[in-house]
Design a protein around this motif. Structure first.
Motif, short mmCIF file in Angstrom:
data_model
loop_
_atom_site.label_atom_id
_atom_site.label_comp_id
_atom_site.label_asym_id
_atom_site.label_seq_id
_atom_site.Cartn_x
_atom_site.Cartn_y
_atom_site.Cartn_z
N ARG A 1 14.36 -1.94 -1.97
CA ARG A 1 13.59 -1.10 -1.05
C ARG A 1 13.18 0.18 -1.78
NH1 ARG A 1 11.46 -2.95 3.25
NH2 ARG A 1 13.36 -3.35 4.48
N HIS A 2 11.90 0.31 -2.06
CA HIS A 2 11.39 1.45 -2.81
C HIS A 2 10.60 2.37 -1.89
CE1 HIS A 2 9.73 3.90 -5.91
NE2 HIS A 2 8.50 3.45 -5.74
N TYR A 3 10.76 3.69 -2.11
CA TYR A 3 10.08 4.70 -1.30
C TYR A 3 9.07 5.43 -2.19
CZ TYR A 3 13.59 4.09 2.38
OH TYR A 3 14.38 3.57 3.36
N PRO A 4 7.81 5.03 -2.21
CA PRO A 4 6.83 5.81 -2.99
C PRO A 4 6.57 7.18 -2.40
CG PRO A 4 5.75 4.10 -1.70
CD PRO A 4 7.21 3.87 -1.56
N TRP A 5 6.72 7.32 -1.05
CA TRP A 5 6.57 8.61 -0.36
C TRP A 5 7.75 8.76 0.61
CZ3 TRP A 5 2.96 11.08 -2.88
CH2 TRP A 5 1.90 10.37 -3.42
N SER B 1 -2.06 -7.16 6.22
CA SER B 1 -0.69 -7.54 6.57
C SER B 1 -0.32 -6.94 7.91
CB SER B 1 0.30 -7.08 5.50
OG SER B 1 1.63 -7.39 5.89
N ASN B 2 0.38 -7.71 8.74
CA ASN B 2 0.84 -7.26 10.05
C ASN B 2 2.35 -7.34 10.16
OD1 ASN B 2 -1.72 -6.66 11.39
ND2 ASN B 2 -2.09 -8.87 11.26
N GLY B 3 3.02 -7.33 9.00
CA GLY B 3 4.47 -7.42 9.00
C GLY B 3 5.13 -6.15 9.48
N LYS B 4 6.44 -6.22 9.67
CA LYS B 4 7.21 -5.09 10.14
C LYS B 4 8.32 -4.73 9.14
CE LYS B 4 6.44 -6.01 15.05
NZ LYS B 4 7.08 -6.26 16.38
N ILE B 5 8.71 -3.47 9.15
CA ILE B 5 9.82 -2.99 8.35
C ILE B 5 10.82 -2.32 9.29
CG2 ILE B 5 10.52 -1.48 6.45
CD1 ILE B 5 7.74 -1.74 5.30
N GLU B 6 12.06 -2.60 9.12
CA GLU B 6 13.10 -2.16 10.03
C GLU B 6 13.18 -0.63 10.11
OE1 GLU B 6 17.88 -3.02 10.85
OE2 GLU B 6 16.90 -3.66 8.97
N PRO C 1 9.02 3.37 3.21
CA PRO C 1 9.53 2.27 2.37
C PRO C 1 8.48 1.17 2.21
CG PRO C 1 10.39 2.06 4.58
CD PRO C 1 9.60 3.34 4.56
N LYS C 2 8.55 0.48 1.09
CA LYS C 2 7.68 -0.67 0.86
C LYS C 2 8.37 -1.94 1.33
CE LYS C 2 5.33 -1.08 -2.89
NZ LYS C 2 4.95 -1.21 -4.32
N GLN C 3 7.59 -2.99 1.55
CA GLN C 3 8.15 -4.27 1.92
C GLN C 3 9.00 -4.83 0.78
OE1 GLN C 3 4.71 -6.60 2.89
NE2 GLN C 3 4.60 -5.84 4.99
N LYS C 4 10.04 -5.57 1.16
CA LYS C 4 10.87 -6.21 0.16
C LYS C 4 10.18 -7.48 -0.34
CE LYS C 4 15.39 -4.41 1.58
NZ LYS C 4 16.77 -4.75 1.96
N PHE C 5 10.99 -8.51 -0.62
CA PHE C 5 10.44 -9.74 -1.19
C PHE C 5 9.35 -10.33 -0.29
CE2 PHE C 5 10.51 -14.41 -1.22
CZ PHE C 5 10.06 -14.63 -2.51
#
Length: 565
Positions: free
Chosen positions: A543-547, A144-149, A551-555
């Motif tokens: 928006r979940h934060y495992p660490w 994946s090459n997506g972005k998170i704000e 944050p993890k990607q949303k939908f």
């Protein structure tokens, strides 16, 4: 007239009268045949019927028994052996007639694509059915090459190349597996509003793992034989920061049935020997250590109870060596056959914390972390499992743990971005309650509900970092005429605590809120060789934060096709 003459005259008269009557009767019958005539005929006679008196026989019958004389017979037995020959004629083995084997396709290709520039591909190959050997090959890719704000570049890539082979002998099987795993992640857990000139390659991390596993085990049908299973494994792991780890492990598992008591069943003695050698090299240090385990066991079944017990002798070899002993006892009590079973036991162990195990759990660790083995002094458990009916099964478990040097993670303050994690160790006691219930109706409907609760008590740290107190899941699958397969998964992860530091290195605690993750998958099978699928992930878009700061990607979703040949 004389009496004789009178009788003759009388007889003559009677004779004449009788003849006359018969003559008139015949004439009447003849006339009636010609015409119906209503005449009345009278017959006169001197005869008077009488019944004589009966006389009873007064005599009674008697039975005269004959006299019997038993002969005096004497028998003389003269035993004589008769030799006979019995020859067993071999018969052919019984054959079960059944349905013809279903056709197996040797290869499968699965490709898909989704938002955030997320391609995926999977390829599988197998030689098919064979009584002599099995060969297989697979390759999987997901990136994946997506972005998170407001965070760094979160792109990742996972590649797994795998080959396996099996060879079948008369009483043994040999299995070998060779794999190569290449995973790429980025340390994106920092605020891009504060650090605007960080390039993607500066936060990149790559793990390259090569591994070979070999197993040789017996397949005896004779219970008197010594069953054995031998494993010999090796792996090499390195990253982009000159961290290298080599590991060699060996295991031999032996067991044999014995017969000491006629009232017991499945009596076995066993011996498990494990040896693990690990060598780690990085820019900071070179470490070598090993763990050797020797575990003799005895198991048996008496009525409805099955017991397996033994002692673990574990040697930790490092700069110093330690010899530790742990009891290991497992008890199973069958309350109702195939309905309810009670189980429980105690155990202990030593677990190796390696660069591989730590980076698999948290890929954002600093390669120069400290390493120490985790020792579980006492592990006690108790549970119930069984079947409510033919479709519903359950398992409930309660366990108590006493961990020495349990590995946890905190932010690495030696880095400017604070986007890596160090490993800290603490003595932790915790009580765990878990359970699951499963429902399955043929291959049409499958439902699994499970959850767990953990109560942690740390010794030095304020919390058990990133260890959730509550976690649960619900998974369901519905097969519609083997054409449309739908899957749904709902995950719940309770809140966790992370150790944070401000710019002055003051300690603070970050609470990661509880989160739901809801996924749905749909597959349409156009034919046995062609199908299409689409998977929807994190539908609730939480928006979940495992660490911490990760944050993890949303939908997101990914769709594609599969083809078999």
């Amino acid at each position: 007239m004389k009496l004789t003459q009178m009788r003759e005259v009388t007889m003559n008269k009677k004779t004449i009268i009788s003849i006359a009557c018969v003559t008139f009767l015949l004439i009447g019958l003849n006339l009636s045949a010609q015409d119906t005539i209503n005449d009345v005929i009278y017959n006169f006679s001197d005869y008077k019927p009488e019944i004589k008196d009966a006389f009873k026989v007064s005599e009674r019958p008697t039975v005269i028994k004959p006299t019997e004389k038993k002969p005096d017979i004497q028998y003389v037995n003269q035993p004589k052996r008769i030799d006979t020959k019995f020859e067993v004629e071999p018969i052919s083995a019984a054959k079960m007639s059944g349905e013809p084997l279903t056709k197996l396709y040797k290869s499968l290709i699965k490709i898909g694509y989704g938002p955030y520039q997320t391609p995926m591909a999977e390829v599988y190959f197998n030689n098919g059915r064979s009584k002599k050997h099995s060969l297989g090959f697979s390759y999987r890719h997901l990136s994946s090459n997506g972005k998170i704000e407001n965070v760094g570049f979160p792109g990742y890539s996972m590649n797994l190349l795998n080959g396996n082979a099996e060879k079948y002998f008369k009483n043994h099987t040999f299995k070998s597996n060779i794999s190569w795993n290449r995973n790429v992640v980025h340390y994106y857990g920092f605020d891009t509003r504060k650090f605007t000139d960080i390039k993607n390659d500066e936060i990149k991390q790559r793990f390259s793992l090569s591994e070979i596993k070999n197993t040789y085990y017996s397949t005896y049908t004779n219970h008197d034989k010594l069953n054995h299973k031998i494993n010999l494994n090796y792996y090499n792991l390195f990253d982009m920061f000159k961290t290298f780890e080599n590991n060699v492990s060996f295991a031999a598992d032996l067991d044999k049935e014995i017969n000491l008591d006629a009232d017991m069943q499945d009596e076995k003695i066993g011996l498990l020997i494990e040896a693990d050698y690990n060598n780690l090299s990085n820019t900071k240090d070179t470490l070598s250590d090993g763990i050797i385990k020797i575990i003799p066991t005895v198991s048996f079944k008496a009525n409805d109870i099955t017991i397996k017990g033994g002692v673990k002798a574990i040697v930790e070899a490092d700069t110093t060596s330690y010899l530790r002993f742990f009891p290991c006892i497992d008890v199973n009590l069958q309350i109702a056959e195939n309905i309810l079973m009670v189980y429980g036991g105690i155990d202990g162990n030593v677990q190796k914390n390696s660069f591989r195990s730590l980076s698999t759990e948290n890929p954002f660790i600093n390669p120069l972390v400290e390493y120490a083995n985790t020792r579980e002094k006492l592990y006690a458990y108790f549970g119930l499992k069984g079947n409510i009916n033919s479709k519903i099964s359950f398992n409930a478990n309660l366990s108590s743990h006493n961990m020495i040097n349990m590995a946890m993670y905190t932010a690495d303050t030696s880095e400017l971005l604070h986007n890596r994690f160090n490993v800290i160790y603490d003595d932790v006691k915790y009580l765990k309650a878990s359970g699951e219930i499963a429902y399955q109706k043929n291959e049409k409907i499958k439902i699994l509900i499970g959850g767990e609760y953990n109560n942690y008590q740390t010794s030095k740290e304020a919390y058990a970092w990133y260890k959730p107190t509550i976690a649960g899941k619900i998974a369901a699958e519905y097969n519609i005429q083997d054409k449309i397969i739908t899957k749904a998964e709902l995950y719940y992860l309770g809140q966790t605590y992370g150790k944070n530091y401000d710019t002055t290195l003051n300690t603070s605690y970050r609470i990661n809120k509880a989160a739901f993750d809801f996924n749905i998958g749909i597959e349409y099978r156009y034919s046995k060789i062609l199908s299409a699928f689409v998977n929807f992930n994190n539908i609730v878009a939480v928006r979940h934060y495992p660490w911490l700061n990760y944050p993890k990607q949303k939908f997101n979703l990914i769709g594609g096709i599969t083809y078999s040949f």
